[in-house]
Design an enzyme around this catalytic site. Structure first.
Site, PDB file in Angstrom:
ATOM      1  N   LYS A 116      12.256  -4.236  -2.575  1.00 30.39           N
ATOM      2  CA  LYS A 116      11.320  -4.287  -3.702  1.00 30.39           C
ATOM      3  C   LYS A 116      11.777  -5.212  -4.820  1.00 30.39           C
ATOM      4  O   LYS A 116      10.947  -5.807  -5.503  1.00 30.39           O
ATOM      5  CB  LYS A 116      11.085  -2.891  -4.230  1.00 30.39           C
ATOM      6  CG  LYS A 116      10.416  -2.027  -3.192  1.00 30.39           C
ATOM      7  CD  LYS A 116       9.920  -0.784  -3.840  1.00 30.39           C
ATOM      8  CE  LYS A 116       8.839  -0.219  -2.985  1.00 30.39           C
ATOM      9  NZ  LYS A 116       7.991   0.669  -3.740  1.00 30.39           N
ATOM     10  N   GLU A 200      11.563  -0.274 -14.641  1.00 35.33           N
ATOM     11  CA  GLU A 200      10.256  -0.833 -14.966  1.00 35.33           C
ATOM     12  C   GLU A 200       9.644  -0.073 -16.114  1.00 35.33           C
ATOM     13  O   GLU A 200       9.918   1.110 -16.289  1.00 35.33           O
ATOM     14  CB  GLU A 200       9.299  -0.612 -13.772  1.00 35.33           C
ATOM     15  CG  GLU A 200       9.059  -1.797 -12.939  1.00 35.33           C
ATOM     16  CD  GLU A 200       8.173  -1.525 -11.734  1.00 35.33           C
ATOM     17  OE1 GLU A 200       7.489  -0.475 -11.654  1.00 35.33           O
ATOM     18  OE2 GLU A 200       8.181  -2.384 -10.858  1.00 35.33           O
ATOM     19  N   LEU A 203       3.849   2.999 -16.752  1.00 33.75           N
ATOM     20  CA  LEU A 203       2.482   2.902 -17.263  1.00 33.75           C
ATOM     21  C   LEU A 203       1.878   4.304 -17.290  1.00 33.75           C
ATOM     22  O   LEU A 203       1.969   5.040 -16.311  1.00 33.75           O
ATOM     23  CB  LEU A 203       1.662   1.958 -16.381  1.00 33.75           C
ATOM     24  CG  LEU A 203       2.234   0.520 -16.326  1.00 33.75           C
ATOM     25  CD1 LEU A 203       1.606  -0.278 -15.193  1.00 33.75           C
ATOM     26  CD2 LEU A 203       2.023  -0.199 -17.647  1.00 33.75           C
ATOM     27  N   HIS A 208      -4.474   2.460  -9.428  1.00 30.29           N
ATOM     28  CA  HIS A 208      -3.826   1.735  -8.341  1.00 30.29           C
ATOM     29  C   HIS A 208      -4.913   0.884  -7.676  1.00 30.29           C
ATOM     30  O   HIS A 208      -5.847   1.410  -7.091  1.00 30.29           O
ATOM     31  CB  HIS A 208      -3.219   2.724  -7.340  1.00 30.29           C
ATOM     32  CG  HIS A 208      -2.676   2.069  -6.094  1.00 30.29           C
ATOM     33  ND1 HIS A 208      -1.350   2.148  -5.745  1.00 30.29           N
ATOM     34  CD2 HIS A 208      -3.271   1.322  -5.139  1.00 30.29           C
ATOM     35  CE1 HIS A 208      -1.166   1.456  -4.616  1.00 30.29           C
ATOM     36  NE2 HIS A 208      -2.323   0.964  -4.226  1.00 30.29           N
ATOM     37  N   LYS A 237      -1.793   8.287  -1.024  1.00 27.94           N
ATOM     38  CA  LYS A 237      -3.228   8.094  -1.228  1.00 27.94           C
ATOM     39  C   LYS A 237      -4.039   9.165  -0.500  1.00 27.94           C
ATOM     40  O   LYS A 237      -3.688   9.564   0.607  1.00 27.94           O
ATOM     41  CB  LYS A 237      -3.635   6.715  -0.698  1.00 27.94           C
ATOM     42  CG  LYS A 237      -2.968   5.595  -1.465  1.00 27.94           C
ATOM     43  CD  LYS A 237      -2.982   4.288  -0.710  1.00 27.94           C
ATOM     44  CE  LYS A 237      -2.081   3.295  -1.417  1.00 27.94           C
ATOM     45  NZ  LYS A 237      -1.792   2.113  -0.565  1.00 27.94           N
ATOM     46  N   ARG A 291       1.358  -5.454   6.457  1.00 24.51           N
ATOM     47  CA  ARG A 291       0.768  -4.846   7.655  1.00 24.51           C
ATOM     48  C   ARG A 291      -0.676  -4.454   7.373  1.00 24.51           C
ATOM     49  O   ARG A 291      -1.138  -4.571   6.242  1.00 24.51           O
ATOM     50  CB  ARG A 291       1.549  -3.577   8.010  1.00 24.51           C
ATOM     51  CG  ARG A 291       1.588  -2.633   6.819  1.00 24.51           C
ATOM     52  CD  ARG A 291       2.072  -1.262   7.151  1.00 24.51           C
ATOM     53  NE  ARG A 291       2.480  -0.538   5.958  1.00 24.51           N
ATOM     54  CZ  ARG A 291       1.687   0.118   5.146  1.00 24.51           C
ATOM     55  NH1 ARG A 291       0.391   0.177   5.383  1.00 24.51           N
ATOM     56  NH2 ARG A 291       2.150   0.742   4.091  1.00 24.51           N
ATOM     57  N   VAL A 294      -3.748   1.927   6.200  1.00 27.00           N
ATOM     58  CA  VAL A 294      -4.568   3.073   6.621  1.00 27.00           C
ATOM     59  C   VAL A 294      -6.013   2.875   6.139  1.00 27.00           C
ATOM     60  O   VAL A 294      -6.973   3.128   6.857  1.00 27.00           O
ATOM     61  CB  VAL A 294      -4.004   4.388   6.023  1.00 27.00           C
ATOM     62  CG1 VAL A 294      -4.907   5.568   6.360  1.00 27.00           C
ATOM     63  CG2 VAL A 294      -2.584   4.634   6.483  1.00 27.00           C
ATOM     64  N   ARG A 337      -9.067  10.663   3.588  1.00 26.43           N
ATOM     65  CA  ARG A 337      -8.037  10.901   4.623  1.00 26.43           C
ATOM     66  C   ARG A 337      -8.024  12.388   4.937  1.00 26.43           C
ATOM     67  O   ARG A 337      -7.655  13.211   4.089  1.00 26.43           O
ATOM     68  CB  ARG A 337      -6.655  10.516   4.112  1.00 26.43           C
ATOM     69  CG  ARG A 337      -6.492   9.052   3.850  1.00 26.43           C
ATOM     70  CD  ARG A 337      -5.011   8.758   3.687  1.00 26.43           C
ATOM     71  NE  ARG A 337      -4.811   7.426   3.165  1.00 26.43           N
ATOM     72  CZ  ARG A 337      -3.640   6.802   3.149  1.00 26.43           C
ATOM     73  NH1 ARG A 337      -2.556   7.424   3.617  1.00 26.43           N
ATOM     74  NH2 ARG A 337      -3.522   5.590   2.661  1.00 26.43           N
TER      75      ARG A 337
HETATM   76  P1  ADP Z   1       6.307   3.470  -2.721  1.00 22.01           P
HETATM   77  O1  ADP Z   1       6.614   2.237  -1.917  1.00 22.01           O
HETATM   78  O2  ADP Z   1       7.424   4.482  -2.674  1.00 22.01           O
HETATM   79  O3  ADP Z   1       4.979   4.056  -2.408  1.00 22.01           O
HETATM   80  P2  ADP Z   1       5.293   2.078  -5.119  1.00 22.01           P
HETATM   81  O4  ADP Z   1       6.078   1.092  -5.886  1.00 22.01           O
HETATM   82  O5  ADP Z   1       4.211   1.542  -4.240  1.00 22.01           O
HETATM   83  O6  ADP Z   1       6.301   3.002  -4.261  1.00 22.01           O
HETATM   84  O7  ADP Z   1       4.667   3.137  -6.100  1.00 22.01           O
HETATM   85  C1  ADP Z   1       3.948   4.261  -5.620  1.00 22.01           C
HETATM   86  C2  ADP Z   1       3.187   4.916  -6.741  1.00 22.01           C
HETATM   87  O8  ADP Z   1       4.094   5.320  -7.791  1.00 22.01           O
HETATM   88  C3  ADP Z   1       2.161   4.040  -7.419  1.00 22.01           C
HETATM   89  O9  ADP Z   1       0.929   4.010  -6.721  1.00 22.01           O
HETATM   90  C4  ADP Z   1       2.053   4.749  -8.753  1.00 22.01           C
HETATM   91  O10 ADP Z   1       1.289   5.946  -8.594  1.00 22.01           O
HETATM   92  C5  ADP Z   1       3.485   5.162  -9.078  1.00 22.01           C
HETATM   93  N1  ADP Z   1       4.218   4.117  -9.855  1.00 22.01           N
HETATM   94  C6  ADP Z   1       5.004   3.140  -9.363  1.00 22.01           C
HETATM   95  N2  ADP Z   1       5.469   2.321 -10.351  1.00 22.01           N
HETATM   96  C7  ADP Z   1       4.974   2.795 -11.511  1.00 22.01           C
HETATM   97  C8  ADP Z   1       5.060   2.393 -12.912  1.00 22.01           C
HETATM   98  N3  ADP Z   1       5.771   1.318 -13.303  1.00 22.01           N
HETATM   99  N4  ADP Z   1       4.395   3.138 -13.824  1.00 22.01           N
HETATM  100  C9  ADP Z   1       3.658   4.218 -13.452  1.00 22.01           C
HETATM  101  N5  ADP Z   1       3.535   4.647 -12.174  1.00 22.01           N
HETATM  102  C10 ADP Z   1       4.176   3.965 -11.203  1.00 22.01           C
END
Ligand code: ADP
Length: 449
Positions: A116, A200, A203, A208, A237, A291, A294, A337
């Site tokens: 990441k 980070e 937020l 999303h 999701k 990829r 879903v 889902r």
């Molecule tokens: P993973 O690969 O573990 O699914 P992601 O980076 O895609 O991790 O983040 C998954 C979820 O976590 C996001 O859809 C959101 O709901 C929450 N999330 C991730 N980063 C942040 C952020 N900077 N602020 C608020 N929520 C976050």
């Protein structure tokens, strides 16, 4: 074009890929564990090979067995579906070394996006807007404090090797930072064998929103609009829809063009999803999935384009069948889902499905590998089917969804269907007025009420 494709997956997605192969006149081979000998995709495939016992690591994740199955059957390509080996760069490399085509991007692209920190660095370089935060891994508490003070609290600590929502911790003040850092680090180490974490801005109420993109491997990239996947439970999701109720046409075109150009500049090949958090009109990149997702049928419903066909075409060197200007969005689609889970506490509910009746009619699609009399094995994830509904607009789509949910019958086990029947009648959902925390709050309130 390929002669024979091996499908290295199970469940609804194995069946989904199999359908595309049949339409294209390509022979199919499926691999399966001993627990899946009765699965629908095994029954419908031209050939099947049992590759091991039920645990995934001994079957669906066993690279040697899968390569051996390709050699025995003479398959010239592998479709990995999602999950299992779909984002395993080593698998893509090994197949390439055996002259078998991996239907997906190169091992190198998978590797970059699988880390990441590296993914975020690459996104920034490609002009994709990212969440403010550390440039790379944070090494110690002092550095973390400095960065957090810089971007402002609350912050979120995330695992570089993360996935499935694990290894994430929020800190609302400097006092909480040390604890969050240590917990995230140890969770990441335990779950992924890599304790690198980054920081980070957290937020508070984003949506999303993810862009479906495709690269043709020859320097061109396109986007297929977005999906809004804000309705999540434990970062998983639950309900996905497209187009997003929150975006207008010009916002869509702006972010879409940025993503298509990024994919083109990368020389990316095949399907990808660029995931963003979206708040107050701004997009913030969180990750790219290399990829098929879903929720890809949402995009298929609104564009009328079969994304698995496109994946196969691109992997075989035939390029995309469409240019950006050919991709138009029609109406609205929602995917639910449906999991074999208790709808109140979400504990898995494996067992035998005594009766399975799917809804039909205009605008309804059900992707599922189960049937009446099917016994759900306890070894794999609990997704038993996806209901995808399309309408000319969001209102029609919701009307149709409500009707389809009423028709859906799954007896013998518990499913999450009742949750969707509740959601479809909720005013916030009807208005498209929700963020990534909405569902958790709703579930917590229903528990108390
Ligand atoms: P993973 O690969 O573990 O699914 P992601 O980076 O895609 O991790 O983040 C998954 C979820 O976590 C996001 O859809 C959101 O709901 C929450 N999330 C991730 N980063 C942040 C952020 N900077 N602020 C608020 N929520 C976050």
């Amino acid at each position: 074009m390929f002669q024979k494709i091996l499908i290295a997956n199970r469940g609804e997605i194995a069946l989904r890929v199999l359908r595309a192969c049949k339409e294209l006149g390509i022979q199919t081979v499926v691999v399966h564990s001993t627990a899946d000998a009765d699965a629908m995709h095994v029954r419908l495939a031209d050939e099947s090979v049992c590759i091991g016992p039920p645990p995934s690591r001994d079957s669906y994740l066993n690279i040697h067995q899968i390569v051996a199955a390709c050699e025995i059957t003479g398959a010239d390509a592998v479709h990995p579906g999602y999950g299992f080996l779909a984002e395993n760069a080593k698998f893509a490399d090994i197949l390439a070394a055996h002259n078998i085509t991996f239907i997906g991007p190169s091992g190198d692209h998978i590797r970059v996006m699988g880390d990441k920190i590296e993914a975020k660095r690459t996104a920034r370089r490609l002009g994709i807007p990212v969440v403010p935060g550390s440039e790379g891994a944070v090494s110690d508490e002092r550095e973390a404090k400095r960065i957090a003070a810089d971007i402002g609290y609350p912050v979120i600590i995330k695992a570089s090797a993360g996935g499935g929502g694990r290894g994430m911790k929020v800190a609302r003040s400097e006092a909480e930072l040390e604890m969050a850092l240590n917990t995230a680090r140890s969770e990441a180490g335990a779950a992924f064998g890599d304790d690198a974490v980054y920081i980070e801005k957290y937020l508070e109420k984003p949506r999303h929103i993810e862009l479906q993109v495709f690269g043709d491997g020859a320097g061109a990239g396109v986007y297929f609009g977005e999906r809004d996947c804000s309705l999540q439970r434990r970062h998983q999701k639950v309900w996905e829809e497209g187009l997003s109720p929150a975006l207008n046409e010009s916002q869509r075109a702006r972010i879409g063009n940025i993503c298509a150009k990024a994919v083109a500049d990368l020389g990316y090949s095949g399907a990808g999803t660029i995931e963003f958090l979206y708040e107050d009109g701004e997009f913030y990149f969180i990750e790219m999935n290399t990829r098929l997702q879903v929720e890809h049928p949402v995009t298929e419903a609104i564009t009328g384009i079969d994304l698995v066909h496109e994946q196969i075409r691109v992997a075989s060197g035939g390029g995309l069948s469409v240019r950006q200007e050919d991709i138009r969005f029609q109406g609205h689609a929602i995917e639910c889902r449906i999991n074999a889970e208790d709808p109140r506490n979400f504990t898995p509910s494996p067992g035998t499905i005594t009766h399975f009746h799917t809804p039909g009619g205009l605008g309804i699609r059900v992707d599922s590998g189960v049937y009446s009399g099917y016994r759900i094995p306890p070894y794999y994830d609990s997704l038993i089917g996806k209901l995808i509904v399309h309408g000319r607009n969001r209102v029609e789509c919701m009307m149709r969804l409500r009707r389809a949910l009423d028709e859906f019958v799954v007896d013998g086990i518990q499913t999450t269907l009742p949750l969707f029947r509740d959601l479809v009648g909720n005013p916030d959902i009807a208005n498209g007025d929700y963020d990534i925390h909405w569902l958790e709050k709703y579930l917590a309130a229903s528990e108390q009420g």
